[in-house]
Design a protein around this motif. Structure first.
Motif, short mmCIF file in Angstrom:
data_model
loop_
_atom_site.label_atom_id
_atom_site.label_comp_id
_atom_site.label_asym_id
_atom_site.label_seq_id
_atom_site.Cartn_x
_atom_site.Cartn_y
_atom_site.Cartn_z
N VAL A 1 0.74 -1.25 -0.15
CA VAL A 1 0.16 0.00 0.08
C VAL A 1 0.74 1.27 -0.02
CG1 VAL A 1 -1.70 1.25 1.07
CG2 VAL A 1 -1.91 -1.16 1.28
N GLY A 2 0.58 1.95 -1.08
CA GLY A 2 1.41 3.32 -1.17
C GLY A 2 0.40 4.43 -0.23
N ILE A 3 1.24 5.21 0.47
CA ILE A 3 0.62 6.36 1.08
C ILE A 3 1.08 7.73 0.36
CG2 ILE A 3 0.35 7.67 3.43
CD1 ILE A 3 0.79 4.83 4.52
N ILE A 4 0.26 8.38 -0.41
CA ILE A 4 0.77 9.71 -0.97
C ILE A 4 0.02 11.03 -0.52
CG2 ILE A 4 1.52 8.33 -2.80
CD1 ILE A 4 -0.97 9.30 -4.11
N GLY A 5 0.62 12.05 -0.63
CA GLY A 5 0.04 13.48 -0.22
C GLY A 5 1.03 14.60 -0.26
N ARG A 6 0.52 15.78 -0.02
CA ARG A 6 1.75 16.89 -0.02
C ARG A 6 2.33 16.78 1.26
NH1 ARG A 6 -1.30 22.24 -2.15
NH2 ARG A 6 0.95 22.71 -2.16
N ASN A 7 3.31 17.62 1.30
CA ASN A 7 4.14 17.85 2.68
C ASN A 7 3.04 18.46 3.65
OD1 ASN A 7 6.62 17.13 1.60
ND2 ASN A 7 7.14 19.16 0.86
N GLY A 8 2.98 17.85 4.85
CA GLY A 8 2.33 18.23 5.90
C GLY A 8 0.79 17.66 5.91
N ALA A 9 0.65 16.60 4.93
CA ALA A 9 -0.69 15.93 4.95
C ALA A 9 -1.07 15.13 5.90
CB ALA A 9 -0.86 15.21 3.48
N GLY A 10 0.16 14.67 6.64
CA GLY A 10 0.18 13.60 7.96
C GLY A 10 0.45 12.38 7.57
N LYS A 11 1.30 12.12 6.35
CA LYS A 11 1.99 10.74 5.97
C LYS A 11 2.99 10.11 7.26
CE LYS A 11 3.71 12.13 2.66
NZ LYS A 11 3.37 13.58 2.55
N SER A 12 3.67 11.12 7.87
CA SER A 12 4.71 10.47 8.49
C SER A 12 4.07 10.28 10.01
CB SER A 12 5.71 11.63 8.77
OG SER A 12 6.57 11.81 7.76
N THR A 13 3.17 11.21 10.27
CA THR A 13 2.35 10.99 11.50
C THR A 13 1.65 9.69 11.64
OG1 THR A 13 2.16 13.40 11.81
CG2 THR A 13 0.69 11.98 13.17
N LEU A 14 1.13 9.36 10.53
CA LEU A 14 0.48 8.09 10.54
C LEU A 14 1.22 6.94 10.54
CD1 LEU A 14 -2.15 6.38 9.68
CD2 LEU A 14 -1.90 6.62 7.53
N ASP B 1 10.23 -8.17 -3.53
CA ASP B 1 10.51 -9.66 -2.97
C ASP B 1 9.64 -9.89 -1.38
OD1 ASP B 1 11.86 -10.11 -5.15
OD2 ASP B 1 13.67 -9.76 -4.25
N VAL B 2 9.63 -8.68 -0.53
CA VAL B 2 9.15 -8.91 0.70
C VAL B 2 7.44 -8.93 0.38
CG1 VAL B 2 8.53 -7.64 2.61
CG2 VAL B 2 11.11 -7.57 1.76
N ALA B 3 7.13 -8.21 -0.67
CA ALA B 3 5.62 -8.50 -0.66
C ALA B 3 5.52 -9.92 -1.46
CB ALA B 3 5.03 -7.21 -1.55
N GLY B 4 6.26 -10.33 -2.07
CA GLY B 4 5.76 -11.65 -2.90
C GLY B 4 6.13 -12.84 -1.82
N GLY B 5 6.48 -12.57 -0.63
CA GLY B 5 6.87 -13.60 0.39
C GLY B 5 5.37 -13.44 1.07
N GLY B 6 4.50 -12.81 0.91
CA GLY B 6 3.04 -12.75 1.64
C GLY B 6 3.10 -11.78 2.74
N ARG B 7 4.11 -10.99 2.94
CA ARG B 7 4.19 -10.07 3.69
C ARG B 7 3.45 -8.82 3.49
NH1 ARG B 7 10.48 -10.58 5.17
NH2 ARG B 7 10.35 -11.53 3.16
N THR B 8 3.25 -7.81 4.48
CA THR B 8 2.78 -6.50 4.20
C THR B 8 3.60 -5.14 3.95
OG1 THR B 8 0.71 -7.10 5.29
CG2 THR B 8 0.82 -4.95 4.75
N VAL B 9 3.51 -4.38 3.21
CA VAL B 9 4.37 -3.12 2.90
C VAL B 9 3.63 -1.96 2.90
CG1 VAL B 9 6.19 -2.01 1.52
CG2 VAL B 9 6.23 -4.65 1.53
N LEU B 10 3.96 -0.98 3.94
CA LEU B 10 3.36 0.41 3.59
C LEU B 10 4.50 1.34 3.17
CD1 LEU B 10 1.26 0.80 6.97
CD2 LEU B 10 0.42 -0.06 4.62
N PHE B 11 4.22 2.15 1.87
CA PHE B 11 5.20 2.81 1.53
C PHE B 11 4.91 4.34 1.30
CE2 PHE B 11 7.72 3.63 -2.94
CZ PHE B 11 8.84 3.92 -2.21
#
Length: 428
Positions: A78-91, A214-224
């Motif tokens: 899952v990607g997390i996108i938004g402008r600077n100050g949108a709250g991505k790093s806080t999440l 590769d990590v995702a292909g092994g059934g693990r979850t990635v937040l990017f």
């Protein structure tokens, strides 16, 4: 159906921001002393009650995140996108259990490995070898598991010569290489990666994206989290768009990127920074970037030359200083990179101490109808990023340079493809 490994319910994070009172034209020494005493008493009360310490005469309530709800299933990227100050790093900090939410809750099913800042979880006095074992232990790995993965981590990070050197002597690039290698190779169920990968060079960024696949292909979850739309598009099946602390949409990545670009619907042909906010370091700073065209106002014409202008203030002239940008097309895929040192050395613009104005000329007859984005960058030829910005400058172009009647008959005013050059054809 895949099981849910991350569930956010009514998630919110509130901060209090202090402001100095600015409506007084004169402040006496007595007022300063009284306010200092009042501030000390208030801080002592806040500390005793476990509240956030705030400096300033006025307090403002600020919600970095508010009413966030979503679910992520096992194996999703899952990607997390938004402008600077949108709250991505806080999440991400809440999901990584670094920060507690003010409202709502997060349910996590699995071990989380996070890479949010350069050197996260490292002790500066310990060597690279010791930090691998320390970081692995923090992630809940047994010593035997860490030992089994040790050689792979060192090989991926490419720091074997400095393995027994204290990490406080590492460059930012070495830091992030080792941190990512540990986080990705110790088999967490959930891998959380922030824009910190931008610190690394281009080749290492490519290695990281391949590893996350590769990590995702092994059934693990990635937040990017990333400002690079091509990277998000290539890696993530679905994405979250944040704006001003609120979740705007959670859908297929292509749809979310389109919504993100539509939210940035105004032209940003010129950006100027003051001396305090200008990106860069003690070597040089980027003070402004603009896109101009003779006789144009809001929309540029493809039949005329486009000027991309950089204002760079250099404090220390280094021999291999490299100023440039990459351009993205309407779908945010990278079209090309360009640097002031691409040509033969005798044609390079001569850089000097102080203000330098550089202009890159895009030839007429190149652009198609659509929106184009420019990401400024300054480096020591890829060894160290001084400025490495996401696509920041944008402008709209209209196709008007076609001489063939087939060009003018296009219903949507554009030709297939990102660009619309006219090449010369000959017959022998």
């Amino acid at each position: 159906m895949s099981e849910v490994v991350i569930r956010a319910e009514g998630l919110g994070k509130k901060y209090f921001i202090g402001h100095q009172s600015s409506n007084e034209s004169y402040v006496s020494l007595r007022d300063v002393v009284a306010r200092t005493v009042e501030g000390f008493v208030r801080s002592a009360k806040d500390m005793y009650n476990g509240r956030q310490l705030i400096n300033g005469d006025e307090v403002e309530e600020f919600w970095a995140l508010k009413d966030i709800n979503f679910e992520v299933k096992r194996g999703d990227v899952v990607g997390i996108i938004g402008r600077n100050g949108a709250g991505k790093s806080t999440l991400l900090k809440i999901l990584s259990r670094i920060t507690e939410p003010s409202t709502g809750r997060v349910v996590l099913d699995g071990r989380v490995a996070s890479l949010l800042e350069v050197g996260t979880g490292f002790h500066p006095e310990l060597s690279g070898r010791e930090n691998i074992y320390l970081n692995g232990a923090i992630l809940g790995m047994r010593r035997a598991e860490i030992k089994r993965k040790f050689d792979e981590i060192v090989a991926f990070a490419e720091i074997d010569k400095f393995l027994d050197t204290p990490v406080k002597r590492y460059s930012s690039g070495m830091y992030v290489r080792l941190a990512f290698a540990v986080a990705a190779h110790l088999e967490p169920e959930i891998l959380v990666v922030d824009e910190v990968l931008a610190v690394g060079d281009v080749e290492f960024q490519r290695k990281c994206l391949d590893k996350m696949k590769d990590v995702a292909g092994g059934g693990r979850t990635v937040l990017f989290v990333s400002h690079s739309m091509p990277a998000v598009r290539a890696l993530c099946q679905s994405s979250i768009l944040l704006a001003r602390g609120s979740l705007q949409c959670f859908d297929r990545t292509a749809s979310v990127i389109e919504a993100y670009l539509q939210n940035n619907d105004a032209n940003h042909c010129t950006i100027v920074w003051d001396e305090h906010s200008a990106p860069g370091d003690d070597t040089c700073r980027l003070r402004g970037v603009s896109v101009t065209q003779e006789g144009a106002s809001d929309v540029l014409l493809s039949s005329k030359t486009v000027c991309i202008n950089f204002e760079v203030v250099i404090s220390k002239l280094e021999r291999d200083l490299n100023i440039g940008f990459y351009m993205s097309g309407p779908d945010m895929s990278t079209l090309w990179w360009s640097h002031h040192s691409d040509d033969s050395p005798e044609f390079w613009p001569k850089l000097t101490i102080g203000k330098n104005i550089l202009t890159c000329l895009l030839p007429a007859g190149l652009l198609n109808t659509g929106r184009y984005w420019i990401a400024p960058c300054i480096s020591n030829h890829g060894r160290r990023w001084i400025v490495n910005m996401p696509p920041t400058i944008c402008f709209d172009a209209i196709l008007d340079h076609g001489r063939s009647p087939y060009w003018t008959s296009l219903s949507d005013g554009r030709r297939q493809g990102q660009l619309a050059p006219i090449f010369t054809w000959k017959k022998k």
